[in-house]
Design a protein around this motif. Structure first.
Motif, mmCIF file in Angstrom:
data_model
loop_
_atom_site.group_PDB
_atom_site.id
_atom_site.type_symbol
_atom_site.label_atom_id
_atom_site.label_comp_id
_atom_site.label_asym_id
_atom_site.label_seq_id
_atom_site.Cartn_x
_atom_site.Cartn_y
_atom_site.Cartn_z
ATOM 1 N N SER A 109 0.829 -1.204 0.000
ATOM 2 C CA SER A 109 0.000 0.000 0.000
ATOM 3 C C SER A 109 0.859 1.247 0.000
ATOM 4 N N SER A 110 2.128 1.114 -0.440
ATOM 5 C CA SER A 110 3.018 2.270 -0.353
ATOM 6 C C SER A 110 3.996 2.367 -1.508
ATOM 7 N N GLY A 123 1.281 5.872 -1.905
ATOM 8 C CA GLY A 123 0.274 4.818 -1.754
ATOM 9 C C GLY A 123 0.590 3.693 -2.719
ATOM 10 N N GLY A 172 -7.501 -2.227 -2.837
ATOM 11 C CA GLY A 172 -7.501 -0.772 -2.685
ATOM 12 C C GLY A 172 -6.401 -0.112 -3.495
ATOM 13 N N GLN A 176 -6.619 3.837 -2.971
ATOM 14 C CA GLN A 176 -5.778 4.392 -1.909
ATOM 15 C C GLN A 176 -4.677 5.293 -2.479
ATOM 16 N N THR A 212 -11.551 6.943 1.775
ATOM 17 C CA THR A 212 -10.849 5.918 1.014
ATOM 18 C C THR A 212 -9.797 5.282 1.907
ATOM 19 N N SER A 213 -9.065 6.134 2.604
ATOM 20 C CA SER A 213 -7.967 5.672 3.445
ATOM 21 C C SER A 213 -8.083 6.364 4.795
ATOM 22 N N SER A 250 -4.180 0.144 6.034
ATOM 23 C CA SER A 250 -4.382 1.246 5.090
ATOM 24 C C SER A 250 -5.564 0.959 4.171
ATOM 25 N N ASP A 251 -5.868 -0.337 3.983
ATOM 26 C CA ASP A 251 -6.894 -0.727 3.023
ATOM 27 C C ASP A 251 -8.180 -1.196 3.696
ATOM 28 N N THR A 292 -11.197 -0.067 1.859
ATOM 29 C CA THR A 292 -11.296 -0.362 0.428
ATOM 30 C C THR A 292 -11.445 -1.851 0.142
ATOM 31 N N SER A 352 -12.366 6.758 -5.820
ATOM 32 C CA SER A 352 -11.823 7.722 -4.862
ATOM 33 C C SER A 352 -11.618 9.040 -5.589
ATOM 34 N N GLN A 387 -14.365 8.184 -0.804
ATOM 35 C CA GLN A 387 -14.711 6.972 -1.549
ATOM 36 C C GLN A 387 -16.221 6.870 -1.756
#
Lengths: 498, 527
Positions: free
Chosen positions: B143-144, B164, B189, B193, B423-424, B444-445, B448, B460, B474
């Motif tokens: 997620s990054s 993200g 996500g 995200q 969304t996040s 983080s998700d 989502t 998003s 979202q």
């Protein structure tokens, strides 16, 4: 029965063999199981029949081959199995270089066909094999082991040919209900007949289109628990199926008699040594981590689809044999003819062309003269050998059967027809004119007399030469002349010669 | 000659208007974006490949088609797709014939796809110009974007922060004006995200809307392909271009593609008027514990904006949300463990062989080819599917999945047009902030991934700033409601057209053009 099989028979008084058979069949389809690649890769250069899907490339996805599904449904119907309304696909996970995706798409929880049976004739009578399931999956690639790369420095090389990867494969599994090597062999033979009759597989064992594996264990007669199971592979003919199982029964019996332990293992059949050998241990069962294939939605099989497949099924071998026997053919001949698609086709074609002909007459011709002709000249699209046609054969066989031509002449005419396809009417015309026409016969006789002055002189000297002249005339007419008439005419002429 | 620098500042629909009026050409548009991508990417690292030659050839082809259509008449011109001649970036898991396709992994280094993905074909067919391939978390797991084997991507709003993920490169490239459009994939996500964290629009369509053929798979039952853009109209047009049934993906649906995706109102007032009488639900479970107050505040404001524009908004409940994360982290890794089995070094990509035996080769190839997050998930998935654990984990997770789906069904059956929420739970975080704690990263998700579990569409859109960084709103709709979601999102754009935060551009855009900027990897190493 082979010597090994006989010994196994002795062993079977003490032990009962418990045998289950798994058969993998390559299905006869135009394209592979999950992609559009052609299945006609026999003899093709390696890796020429593949695409992203059957190579397992990143991003490639499977699409179900409808024809393959119908083949399994047809097989299921032919063995009286039930077809579920909804079936699904699973991934069977394991690593091997011949498995490009690292999983095989197969059917686990809900096979396309379940609970079938197949009746077989054995030397001990009729026996019914219970079939657990038939399901659809994809074939693996082919590995070629050994240092076969010219100039390769690697000590050991394995080459992979993906042409076979993803070819449609049907797996048919029986219950552990088989008790003898003969039953196992007969089951495999009968299944092959069924698969060929319904056209779903060529099922040629030597070409790997039908791969038979047997699970064999023994238990002391009268006891319930199964013994230690051994899987036997690499049996490339029906004969080796029977021999390998018979060998395995005897090997296990000897071990049990000697108090030696048996291992869960996979053994291969060595045709040269006529013995099984250890391939790998199966003590630890592999965990395939089956789970539903997310790339394929469950498959719905509605009644209409099943009925459409059922309507397309031809007569099955067992029913056909029964019909032939009812028509007057011996059970042995019926089995011989039904076991051979060429003979079956010829029999059907000739029968259709001659309704009143005794089936026995056709059966003899089909399994004898015609089978020999078909072997050298092949079968034409009318179902008979070389340039021949069923209608002409029917006419000739009928002429023989009703006595209008003699059997030797009839055979001669059939031979000529099989050789060059001369229509029966033309062949019969030559025979008919020779028989009825005295003048023509006299022509032959005069020619023979003119050609043999010495024999004529012998006759004058009172020697018995009439037989010689009759023989010569018969030869000249191709045997078609009435021998009695020729004899009378020969005597008449010879007497006239004085 | 048109101002090249200026072109990159435009939305695709603005460039498309100039292209059709003859003010510019597809080649000029492509050149402008290629030049900007080359000039600004050193410090951003949004791209793994930029293929100038291919892009310019495609741009020339688009110009030729346009010239032909112009000669043919207004009908032919009108028949061209709205995105004809527009540039796009593809996440580096989309197959483009002849091009590399790494999925952010060492194990695919050197692999060149021998075929085009379905969406690649579709984009080509409508005249979209592919500029190159963007960075991502390895196999879309993350997620990054820090899990890319080729170094992380930075966020143009703050180069010390992540964009993200997993489609971080696709999001950052659009936010940095290197391309007006990009394609990402979203399994839990991975589009929404990064769209939120980079302040742009990103949509995950309904499962089955876009063919997955040719997309490197992460979790087959969850993966969907979707668009990134700087506004809703562009995102909708790109979704329109790639949507539709594909016979090669058996999970692709025959649902018709909403034609109004390319006819969203240009006028903000007209767009906003759509909201009157619409009914939105706000799931209380999406305001999770530990949520950034600034994010919660921005969402509340957005909800109030919708109400003010005439929509009804009610608090609703998605009671099984709490179980989403746990069940997702069974289902997705289970599928991934099988999907990633093909990376064995036998046919393509990274291979380490000593010829001793297959098993040794597999272990070394996979051990050295996969990064830690991928290994973690392959192990999780393998475990979850193992004999004796299958029922307790995988089967149970599937049951939870059904319950999550039912939560949504209940609300949509009750007449809600869409659900609205964050969304996040937070804005773009600093590099390394969540790297040491996988569960923190997974959280983080949390808002989502239930949408993926239910197979629904979600979008998003930017809805303000929290401490100077973008917040994503979202919108979640019932299956096949992409047209409605796009209208709703466009309406929200209309309602907030004059908001101050809309005029704030990514803070570090100026820095990116400067010389001597360290790469994100160097920046992290030097800390």
């Amino acid at each position: 029965m082979t010597a090994t099989a006989e010994r196994a028979g002795g062993v079977l008084e003490r032990y009962e063999a418990v045998i289950g058979i798994e058969i993998h069949c390559q299905l006869r389809t135009v394209s592979k199981m999950f992609c559009a690649c052609s299945t006609q890769y026999d003899g093709a250069a390696p890796n020429t029949h593949c695409c992203p899907t059957c190579l397992g490339l990143p991003g490639a996805l499977p699409v179900i081959n409808r024809a393959a599904v119908e083949h399994v449904i047809a097989t299921g119907l032919a063995i009286g199995a039930s077809i579920p309304a909804r079936t699904q696909w699973e991934r069977k996970n394991y690593f091997y270089p011949d498995l490009p995706k690292g999983y095989q798409i197969s059917q686990y929880a809900i096979p396309l066909a379940a609970n079938g049976r197949l009746a077989i004739e054995t030397s001990a009578g009729l026996f019914t094999v219970d079939i657990t399931r038939a399901h659809l999956e994809e074939d693996t690639a082919k590995l070629a082991h050994g240092d076969v790369v010219p100039g390769s420095t690697a000590g050991r090389t394995t080459l992979v040919d993906f042409n076979r990867s993803g070819a449609p494969l049907m797996e048919i599994v029986t219950e552990p209900c088989i008790r003898t090597a003969e039953q196992a062999r007969r089951y495999a033979e009968e299944l092959q007949l069924v698969l060929r009759a319904i056209g779903v597989s060529d099922a040629d064992m030597e070409r790997g289109q039908m791969r038979v594996e047997a699970n064999v264990s023994l238990r002391v007669r009268g006891t319930q628990p199964f013994g230690t199971r051994v899987e036997v592979k690499n049996m490339n003919s029906f004969r080796s199926v029977e021999r390998a199982i018979a060998f395995e029964i005897e090997r296990q019996a000897a071990a049990l008699d000697a108090g030696e332990p048996l291992w869960m293992e996979t053994r291969g059949w060595d045709d040269g040594r006529q013995a099984t050998y250890h391939m790998r241990s199966k003590e630890t069962s592999e965990d395939y981590r089956y789970f539903p294939e997310p790339d394929l939605p469950p498959l719905r099989v509605d009644e209409a689809w099943i009925e459409a497949v059922r309507a397309g099924l031809p007569e099955l071998p067992a029913a056909r044999r029964e019909r032939y026997v009812a028509a007057g053919i011996t059970p042995y001949d019926a089995a011989v003819i039904v076991a051979d698609p060429g003979m079956t086709g010829a029999f059907e074609a000739i029968s259709a062309a001659a309704a009143s002909l005794p089936a026995k007459e056709i059966a003899n011709f089909v399994s004898g003269m015609h089978a020999r002709a078909a072997k050298s000249a092949g079968i034409n699209d009318r179902g008979t050998a070389g340039a021949s046609d069923p209608a002409s054969i029917a006419v000739l066989l009928s002429a023989i059967a009703d006595g209008s031509i003699g059997r030797p002449i009839g055979r001669d005419l059939l031979d000529r027809h099989l050789a060059d396809g001369t229509p029966a009417a033309d062949l019969l015309a030559t025979v008919a004119s020779t028989i009825s026409d005295d003048a023509a016969l006299l022509g032959h006789i005069d020619a023979v007399i003119a050609a043999n002055p010495k024999a004529v002189a012998d006759h004058r000297a009172g020697k018995p030469v009439a037989g010689f002249f009759v023989g010569q005339v018969m030869r000249a007419t191709g045997g078609a002349a009435d021998a009695a008439k020729v004899t009378a005419l020969v005597r008449q002429r010879l007497d006239a010669e004085g | 000659m048109a101002d090249l620098q200026g072109l990159t500042q435009l939305f695709a629909h603005e460039m498309a208007a100039r292209l059709r009026s003859g003010e510019t050409t597809a080649r000029e548009i492509a050149e402008a974006h290629l030049a900007r991508a080359h000039a600004t990417d050193h410090g951003l690292h949004a791209w793994l490949t930029i293929d100038d030659e291919r892009a310019l050839a495609e741009a020339d082809a688009a110009d030729a088609t346009l010239a032909g259509a112009r000669a043919e008449g207004p009908d032919a011109l009108a028949a061209l797709h709205p995105l004809h001649g527009m540039p796009v970036a593809l996440k580096d898991l989309v197959s483009v014939k002849g091009g590399q396709c790494t999925a952010g992994s060492r194990i695919l280094e050197g692999y060149r796809a021998p075929y085009d993905a379905h969406i690649t074909e579709r984009l080509r067919a409508v005249g979209v110009v592919i500029l190159g391939k963007t960075n991502m978390d390895e196999f879309a797991m993350g997620s990054s974007c820090e899990h890319s084997a080729f170094g992380p991507t930075a966020n143009p709003w703050d180069l010390e922060r992540v964009p993200g993920g997993s489609s971080g490169g696709s999001a950052a490239s659009v936010a940095a004006f290197q391309t007006p459009l990009s394609i990402g994939t979203d399994t839990g996500g991975s589009i929404r995200q990064p769209a939120a964290l980079c302040g742009i629009v990103g949509m995950k369509p309904t499962y089955g809307r876009v063919s997955r053929y040719g997309i490197v798979a992460f979790a087959s039952s969850l993966d969907q392909i979707g668009p990134f853009a700087r506004d809703v109209r562009d995102a909708a047009a790109l979704l329109h271009a790639v949507s539709g049934r594909d016979e090669r993906d058996s999970t692709s649906a025959p649902e018709p593609v909403a034609e109004d995706l390319v006819n969203l109102p240009a006028s903000d007032d007209e767009a906003a008027s759509w909201l009157r009488g619409k009914r939105f639900g706000v799931p209380r479970e999406y305001f999770v514990e530990g949520m950034e107050p600034g994010v919660a505040a921005a969402i509340r404001t957005a909800v109030a904006d919708l109400e003010r524009a005439g929509a009804t908004v009610e608090e609703v409940s998605l009671p099984h949300t709490d179980y989403g994360l746990a069940s997702y982290y069974i289902v997705a890794p289970a599928e991934a463990s099988a999907n990633l089995a093909r990376y064995d070094g036998v046919r393509f990509g990274h291979a380490v062989t000593d010829g001793a035996d297959y098993l040794a080769d597999y272990l070394v190839t996979r051990g050295s080819g996969f990064g830690p997050e991928v290994k973690r998930r392959v192990m999780l998935g393998t475990y979850a599917l193992s004999a004796g654990y299958y029922d307790a984990f995988y089967l149970k997770a599937l049951k939870v999945r059904t319950l999550i789906k039912r939560d949504f069904d209940v609300l949509f059956d009750a007449g809600f047009d869409a659900l609205v929420g964050p969304t996040s739970p937070d804005v773009a975080f600093r590099f390394g902030a969540k790297l040491a704690d996988p569960v923190k990263m997974y959280l983080s998700d949390a808002c989502t991934l239930p949408v993926n579990m239910a197979g629904l569409p979600g979008i998003s859109i930017p809805c303000g700033l929290s401490e100077g960084l973008p917040v994503g709103l979202q919108l979640i709709g019932p299956a096949w409601s992409e047209g409605v979601l796009m209208r709703a999102a466009r309406a929200y754009e209309g309602v907030t057209a004059s908001a101050d935060w809309r005029r704030v551009r990514p803070h570090d855009l100026a820095k990116l053009a400067g010389a001597g900027l360290p790469t994100p990897a160097e920046r992290i190493a030097s800390r």
